[in-house]
Design an enzyme around this catalytic site. Structure first.
Site, PDB file in Angstrom:
ATOM      1  CG  PHE A  43      36.801  49.506  22.879  1.00 59.79           C
ATOM      2  CD1 PHE A  43      36.454  48.580  23.996  1.00 59.79           C
ATOM      3  CD2 PHE A  43      35.689  50.498  22.790  1.00 59.79           C
ATOM      4  CE1 PHE A  43      35.560  48.702  24.686  1.00 59.79           C
ATOM      5  CE2 PHE A  43      34.627  50.621  23.494  1.00 59.79           C
ATOM      6  CZ  PHE A  43      34.634  49.813  24.624  1.00 59.79           C
ATOM      7  N   GLY A  46      40.727  44.120  19.791  1.00 56.77           N
ATOM      8  CA  GLY A  46      41.928  44.481  19.937  1.00 56.77           C
ATOM      9  C   GLY A  46      42.196  44.676  21.479  1.00 56.77           C
ATOM     10  CG  HIS A  47      42.257  47.106  25.378  1.00 54.74           C
ATOM     11  ND1 HIS A  47      41.747  47.018  26.565  1.00 54.74           N
ATOM     12  CD2 HIS A  47      43.459  47.321  25.384  1.00 54.74           C
ATOM     13  CE1 HIS A  47      42.612  47.390  27.420  1.00 54.74           C
ATOM     14  NE2 HIS A  47      43.562  47.673  26.691  1.00 54.74           N
ATOM     15  CG  PHE A  48      43.795  42.497  25.910  1.00 54.48           C
ATOM     16  CD1 PHE A  48      44.978  43.092  25.227  1.00 54.48           C
ATOM     17  CD2 PHE A  48      43.311  43.073  27.071  1.00 54.48           C
ATOM     18  CE1 PHE A  48      45.519  44.016  25.879  1.00 54.48           C
ATOM     19  CE2 PHE A  48      44.138  44.152  27.839  1.00 54.48           C
ATOM     20  CZ  PHE A  48      45.277  44.728  27.254  1.00 54.48           C
ATOM     21  CB  VAL A  53      40.138  44.759  29.605  1.00 52.07           C
ATOM     22  CG1 VAL A  53      40.117  45.863  30.616  1.00 52.07           C
ATOM     23  CG2 VAL A  53      40.238  43.418  30.338  1.00 52.07           C
TER      24      VAL A  53
END
Length: 153
Positions: A43, A46-48, A53
């Site tokens: 994750f 893309g986050h971030f 985070v």
């Protein structure tokens, strides 16, 4: 409880299995679990990308997974049944109340999940859940779950 036993109680697998170890568990009372958050979590792509985070919804999901293990083990104990997961049983996350996100979770953190059983009524289990990093609260919520399947508790 190590990862192999956790896999017996949860149907989740990579990349959605969000518990690495159970630290403490008292059926019909509480569970403490941990998730080691690494830079390799999918994750974080893309986050971030420039400020990794852990998504808050995944912190809540980790708490719900801990609640699921506590719920299954507690239901078995209450019914006087052997402490074994059912082959076809599955625990569903059915509700969340009072969710609050207080701090971010980043790579390198060790997320501690503390879940306490509040009550069980008409097949719905309610839990008070809290996630911490270095003793600082990052998330709190009340979580509701239910079980399904032919042999579900």
């Amino acid at each position: 409880m190590g990862i192999e036993e956790i896999r017996r109680y949860l149907p989740h697998r990579y990349p959605f299995l969000l518990i690495d170890r159970i630290i403490a568990l008292e059926t019909q009372n509480y569970i403490h679990a941990l998730k080691n958050v690494t830079a390799n979590e999918p994750f974080f792509q893309g986050h971030f990308p420039n400020k990794a985070v852990m998504p808050g919804v995944l912190v809540v999901e980790a708490m719900a997974q801990a609640a699921g293990i506590l719920g299954v083990k507690s239901a078995k104990a209450a019914a006087g049944l052997p402490d074994e997961p059912e082959e076809d049983g599955i625990y569903f996350f059915v509700g969340i109340d009072k969710a609050r996100f207080r701090k971010t979770v980043v790579p390198g953190d060790q997320l501690i999940l503390e879940v306490k059983l509040l009550r069980s009524r008409r097949g719905i289990w309610s839990f008070d859940a809290r996630a911490t990093v270095d003793d600082a609260v990052v998330c709190t919520a009340e979580i509701m779950c239910t079980s399904a399947g032919k042999g579900a508790a």
